[in-house]
Design an enzyme around this catalytic site. Structure first.
Site, PDB file in Angstrom:
ATOM      1  N   ASP A  25       0.968  -1.228  -0.042  1.00 35.88           N
ATOM      2  CA  ASP A  25      -0.053  -0.096  -0.075  1.00 35.88           C
ATOM      3  C   ASP A  25       0.750   1.352   0.136  1.00 35.88           C
ATOM      4  O   ASP A  25       1.650   1.496   0.928  1.00 35.88           O
ATOM      5  CB  ASP A  25      -0.755  -0.093   0.895  1.00 35.88           C
ATOM      6  CG  ASP A  25      -1.620   1.403   1.513  1.00 35.88           C
ATOM      7  OD1 ASP A  25      -1.818   1.995   0.685  1.00 35.88           O
ATOM      8  OD2 ASP A  25      -2.077   1.567   2.585  1.00 35.88           O
ATOM      9  N   ASN A  27      -0.289   4.551  -0.232  1.00 38.52           N
ATOM     10  CA  ASN A  27      -0.873   5.987   0.162  1.00 38.52           C
ATOM     11  C   ASN A  27      -1.534   5.843   1.417  1.00 38.52           C
ATOM     12  O   ASN A  27      -2.306   6.562   1.910  1.00 38.52           O
ATOM     13  CB  ASN A  27      -1.623   6.258  -0.833  1.00 38.52           C
ATOM     14  CG  ASN A  27      -2.849   5.568  -1.030  1.00 38.52           C
ATOM     15  OD1 ASN A  27      -2.709   4.341  -0.692  1.00 38.52           O
ATOM     16  ND2 ASN A  27      -3.749   5.917  -1.858  1.00 38.52           N
ATOM     17  N   ASP A  29      -4.020   4.077   2.683  1.00 43.19           N
ATOM     18  CA  ASP A  29      -5.448   3.734   2.981  1.00 43.19           C
ATOM     19  C   ASP A  29      -5.661   2.347   3.331  1.00 43.19           C
ATOM     20  O   ASP A  29      -6.656   2.028   3.552  1.00 43.19           O
ATOM     21  CB  ASP A  29      -6.173   4.204   1.716  1.00 43.19           C
ATOM     22  CG  ASP A  29      -5.827   3.300   0.604  1.00 43.19           C
ATOM     23  OD1 ASP A  29      -4.859   2.330   0.504  1.00 43.19           O
ATOM     24  OD2 ASP A  29      -6.487   3.530  -0.504  1.00 43.19           O
ATOM     25  N   ASP A  33      -1.853  -1.156  -3.797  1.00 40.25           N
ATOM     26  CA  ASP A  33      -2.160  -0.351  -5.147  1.00 40.25           C
ATOM     27  C   ASP A  33      -1.037  -0.745  -5.923  1.00 40.25           C
ATOM     28  O   ASP A  33      -0.001  -1.306  -5.826  1.00 40.25           O
ATOM     29  CB  ASP A  33      -2.537   0.794  -4.475  1.00 40.25           C
ATOM     30  CG  ASP A  33      -1.248   1.523  -3.645  1.00 40.25           C
ATOM     31  OD1 ASP A  33      -0.182   1.261  -3.774  1.00 40.25           O
ATOM     32  OD2 ASP A  33      -1.915   2.201  -2.668  1.00 40.25           O
ATOM     33  N   ASP A 102      -5.377 -11.066 -15.214  1.00 37.24           N
ATOM     34  CA  ASP A 102      -6.555 -11.841 -14.871  1.00 37.24           C
ATOM     35  C   ASP A 102      -7.704 -11.572 -15.610  1.00 37.24           C
ATOM     36  O   ASP A 102      -7.849 -10.244 -15.722  1.00 37.24           O
ATOM     37  CB  ASP A 102      -6.739 -11.767 -13.229  1.00 37.24           C
ATOM     38  CG  ASP A 102      -6.893 -12.895 -12.690  1.00 37.24           C
ATOM     39  OD1 ASP A 102      -8.005 -13.764 -13.152  1.00 37.24           O
ATOM     40  OD2 ASP A 102      -6.455 -13.450 -11.660  1.00 37.24           O
ATOM     41  N   ASP A 201      -9.745 -16.825 -15.689  1.00 34.64           N
ATOM     42  CA  ASP A 201     -10.636 -17.207 -14.801  1.00 34.64           C
ATOM     43  C   ASP A 201     -11.490 -18.501 -15.114  1.00 34.64           C
ATOM     44  O   ASP A 201     -12.256 -18.299 -15.908  1.00 34.64           O
ATOM     45  CB  ASP A 201     -11.336 -16.103 -13.938  1.00 34.64           C
ATOM     46  CG  ASP A 201     -11.893 -16.387 -12.654  1.00 34.64           C
ATOM     47  OD1 ASP A 201     -10.991 -16.557 -11.748  1.00 34.64           O
ATOM     48  OD2 ASP A 201     -12.907 -16.306 -12.344  1.00 34.64           O
ATOM     49  N   GLU A 254      -7.347 -21.393 -15.776  1.00 37.68           N
ATOM     50  CA  GLU A 254      -7.887 -21.825 -14.544  1.00 37.68           C
ATOM     51  C   GLU A 254      -8.883 -22.761 -14.821  1.00 37.68           C
ATOM     52  O   GLU A 254      -9.994 -22.529 -15.258  1.00 37.68           O
ATOM     53  CB  GLU A 254      -8.322 -20.788 -13.408  1.00 37.68           C
ATOM     54  CG  GLU A 254      -8.641 -21.429 -11.938  1.00 37.68           C
ATOM     55  CD  GLU A 254      -9.535 -20.727 -11.530  1.00 37.68           C
ATOM     56  OE1 GLU A 254      -9.263 -20.892  -9.961  1.00 37.68           O
ATOM     57  OE2 GLU A 254     -10.451 -20.011 -11.677  1.00 37.68           O
ATOM     58  N   HIS A 323      -4.348 -17.390  -4.103  1.00 35.47           N
ATOM     59  CA  HIS A 323      -5.228 -16.511  -3.552  1.00 35.47           C
ATOM     60  C   HIS A 323      -6.358 -17.150  -2.920  1.00 35.47           C
ATOM     61  O   HIS A 323      -7.382 -16.487  -2.451  1.00 35.47           O
ATOM     62  CB  HIS A 323      -5.702 -15.242  -4.159  1.00 35.47           C
ATOM     63  CG  HIS A 323      -6.511 -15.375  -5.530  1.00 35.47           C
ATOM     64  ND1 HIS A 323      -6.034 -16.104  -6.529  1.00 35.47           N
ATOM     65  CD2 HIS A 323      -7.797 -15.250  -5.609  1.00 35.47           C
ATOM     66  CE1 HIS A 323      -6.868 -16.361  -7.457  1.00 35.47           C
ATOM     67  NE2 HIS A 323      -7.824 -15.756  -7.107  1.00 35.47           N
TER      68      HIS A 323
HETATM   69  O1  TEU Z   1     -11.890 -19.070  -8.419  1.00 33.14           O
HETATM   70  C1  TEU Z   1     -12.701 -20.381  -8.787  1.00 33.14           C
HETATM   71  C2  TEU Z   1     -13.156 -21.213  -7.979  1.00 33.14           C
HETATM   72  O2  TEU Z   1     -13.642 -22.362  -8.356  1.00 33.14           O
HETATM   73  C3  TEU Z   1     -12.825 -20.954  -6.568  1.00 33.14           C
HETATM   74  O3  TEU Z   1     -13.245 -19.958  -6.213  1.00 33.14           O
HETATM   75  C4  TEU Z   1     -13.087 -22.117  -5.685  1.00 33.14           C
HETATM   76  O4  TEU Z   1     -14.358 -22.097  -5.544  1.00 33.14           O
HETATM   77  C5  TEU Z   1     -12.540 -21.962  -4.497  1.00 33.14           C
HETATM   78  O5  TEU Z   1     -12.116 -20.900  -4.048  1.00 33.14           O
HETATM   79  C6  TEU Z   1     -11.370 -22.931  -4.675  1.00 33.14           C
HETATM   80  O6  TEU Z   1     -11.690 -24.032  -3.696  1.00 33.14           O
HETATM   81  C7  TEU Z   1     -11.871 -18.095  -9.422  1.00 33.14           C
HETATM   82  C8  TEU Z   1     -10.939 -16.994  -8.691  1.00 33.14           C
HETATM   83  O7  TEU Z   1      -9.866 -17.534  -8.454  1.00 33.14           O
HETATM   84  C9  TEU Z   1     -11.636 -16.733  -7.337  1.00 33.14           C
HETATM   85  O8  TEU Z   1     -10.920 -15.862  -6.669  1.00 33.14           O
HETATM   86  C10 TEU Z   1     -12.845 -15.925  -7.816  1.00 33.14           C
HETATM   87  O9  TEU Z   1     -13.539 -15.648  -6.892  1.00 33.14           O
HETATM   88  C11 TEU Z   1     -13.912 -17.041  -8.570  1.00 33.14           C
HETATM   89  O10 TEU Z   1     -12.948 -17.576  -9.783  1.00 33.14           O
HETATM   90  C12 TEU Z   1     -14.830 -16.153  -9.305  1.00 33.14           C
HETATM   91  O11 TEU Z   1     -14.324 -15.324 -10.039  1.00 33.14           O
HETATM   92 CA    CA Z   2      -3.442   2.220  -1.145  1.00 37.15          CA
END
Ligand code: TEU
Ligand code: CA
Length: 544
Positions: A25, A27, A29, A33, A102, A201, A254, A323
């Protein structure tokens, strides 16, 4: 064998995933970013990173932290401006780092202009989504959502729209050529700005074959109507031939719920679809059907799964965390006595497998799951929705708390720990999500100064990989896996390497092959000749 000129640029790349909200981050907040990312480019360069996968930075109301996009051609002001984004691309380029973005095209945000117009009754935009009349008091079909609950939400007018994720994420109608036109324009827009590809995604679910009822399934009803459909393959092939191949892109998809044969169809070079895919089977090694219900993690199972995928795919996208998952030291390693050794072992494993390695922010310093005290600390919409579903099923609070804290995606979303200060060097303000207390010793600053740190191990391992033809393009072969020790070879015309991964917290005696130890997460004076120490990672070269 591809010659030097036809060889794809990304074949030897190390990819680093940034989840911008939690990275840095600039700034105060409390939200990471783009200027924050720019300030850390030298750090990434020094680590050995070639490509950044940037989780979404587009305009978004952030119900799913950017995976709900309301304008694909604008930057979320929380993250900065388009100027900042262009600066990020050009500064990174100067350092020899490429950026992939993404691309979330299964759905948009319900706050996207298209969806708003659709709700207002605009005929053209209604065809961008799936609006259908219900069946009596029930939704159009029995599909359920990835985030729990039904996949349909009723509009004010009384009809329903489809959303495989939250109701803030309506699914796009990929039968509509206008959607194809809009989205491919978006791809060109970013490729023309200098990004080098996309992480797509949930790409294998975008094309819904029919909207018929699905077979009842305890986790996800309806999936046989949209998983890996023929129409999806055709779409991806068109993206590839009409757009991606015109730029020198790297495209990783993915792909949820894929089996090896399905993943092969999506990523085999000859089919000209995706360059690589993420699979999930190893993430689910300890889940009982759904990730919220866990069973004991068994390393032998992990080995079996990894081996199967190594055999199946030419060039898989390898990862141990992202993530959406818990931290890999919590998942497959040890957060106590062997925290450091196990984090190094996982680094060694991820970077020795055949394919393209992905490192998730903070993994390189051995970050652990969030130390959340209660459901109050959790921000993720998936966790929120699952909590609601569990309430409906009359789960007690203590049970919901336990199940959700253990598996919530927020475990991987706590801020990157740059130093031991109150804001962990991530922010000078109040962070959007709780920072882990172990920033006191798990942080970039202290690990940079410590030669034997996890961070320095990553640097060495990345450098080693880059210099090794066997690791970058060699064959893979499992040798043995006695008592949870994974032993495999990577071999090129020049060298044969034996990789040893002791995935347990115990000494393990194994048969030793090869001639010379060239890499190890234990010092020479700590090693044993007849067995591997807890979580020992070892590379042995053999004269061939
Ligand atoms: O993820 C797809 C997905 O299948 C996951 O969300 C899954 O349900 C779980 O988190 C893993 O066990 C992608 C993205 O990576 C995720 O961050 C998004 O929330 C999702 O698509 C919707 O766009
Ligand atoms: Ca920030």
């Amino acid at each position: 064998m591809a010659s030097a000129s036809t060889k794809k640029w990304w074949k030897n790349a190390i990819i680093y995933q940034i989840y911008p909200r939690s990275f840095c981050d600039s700034n105060g907040d409390g939200i990471g970013d783009i200027p924050g990312i720019i300030s850390k480019l030298h750090y990434l360069k020094e680590l050995g990173v070639d490509v950044i996968w940037l989780s979404p930075v587009y305009l978004s109301p952030n119900f799913d932290n950017g995976y709900d996009i309301s304008d694909y051609m604008q930057i979320n002001p929380e993250f900065g401006t388009m100027g900042d984004m262009e600066r990020l691309i050009s500064r990174a380029k100067r350092l020899g780092i490429k950026i992939i973005m993404d691309l979330v095209i299964n759905h948009t945000s319900d706050e996207h202009e298209w969806f708003k117009k659709a709700l207002e009754g605009d005929k053209k935009y209604r065809e961008y989504y799936y609006f259908r009349e219900g069946k009596g008091h029930r939704p159009p079909n029995n599909w359920t959502s990835f985030f729990g609950g039904k996949a349909w939400t009723k509009t004010d007018k009384g009809d329903y729209y489809l959303h495989l994720f939250s109701k803030k994420q309506p699914d796009l109608n990929w039968h509509n050529p206008d959607v194809y036109k809009e989205v491919t324009d978006i791809m060109r827009f970013w490729l023309d700005k200098g990004v080098s590809g996309f992480r797509c995604d949930v790409i294998n679910i975008i094309y819904k074959e029919t909207l018929e009822n699905g077979k009842r399934h305890f986790a996800l009803t309806g999936k046989e109507h949209y998983l890996n459909t023929e129409g999806c393959h055709e779409l991806i092939q068109r993206f590839n031939s009409e757009i991606w191949s015109k730029y020198k892109t790297f495209i990783v998809g993915e792909s949820v719920f894929v089996t090896p044969p399905e993943a092969k169809l999506l990523s085999d070079e000859s089919r000209k679809e995706l360059d690589a895919v993420f699979f999930f089977e190893h993430m689910d090694v300890d889940s009982r059907g759904v990730k919220w219900f866990k069973k004991k993690y068994r390393p032998c199972k992990l080995i079996k799964i990894l081996d199967k995928w190594q055999d199946a795919l030419e060039f898989p996208a390898n990862y141990l965390e992202n993530h959406d998952q818990v931290r890999s030291v919590n998942h497959f390693g040890n957060t106590g006595k062997y925290w450091e050794k196990s984090a190094k072992l996982l680094c060694g494993l991820n970077l020795s497998l055949r394919g393209i390695p992905f490192i998730y922010e903070g993994e390189e310093i051995g970050m652990t799951n969030g130390d959340f005290r209660g459901l109050r600390d959790i921000k993720d919409i998936e966790s929120y929705n699952i909590n609601q579903s569990m309430k409906k099923m009359l789960f007690m609070h203590s049970v919901r708390r336990k199940l959700i804290l253990r598996t919530t995606r927020d475990n991987a979303r706590t801020p990157v720990q740059w130093d031991s200060s109150e804001g962990a060097g991530f922010t000078t303000g109040t962070p959007w999500i709780k920072i882990n207390a172990n920033k006191s010793y798990i942080n970039v600053e202290s690990e940079s100064q410590d030669e034997g740190s996890i961070l320095n191990f990553y640097k060495q391992m990345i450098e080693f990989r880059k210099g090794s033809q066997a690791l970058v393009e060699g064959t893979y072969r499992r040798v043995a896996s006695p008592n949870d020790v994974y032993i495999f070879t990577r071999e090129s015309t020049e060298e044969r390497l034996y990789i040893y991964c002791n995935l347990t917290a115990f000494n393990r005696s194994v048969e030793f092959y090869g001639d010379k130890i060239i890499f190890d997460n234990y010092d020479a004076n700590e090693r044993e000749n007849f067995y591997l120490k807890p979580y020992e990672f070892r590379i042995v070269a053999s004269n061939i």
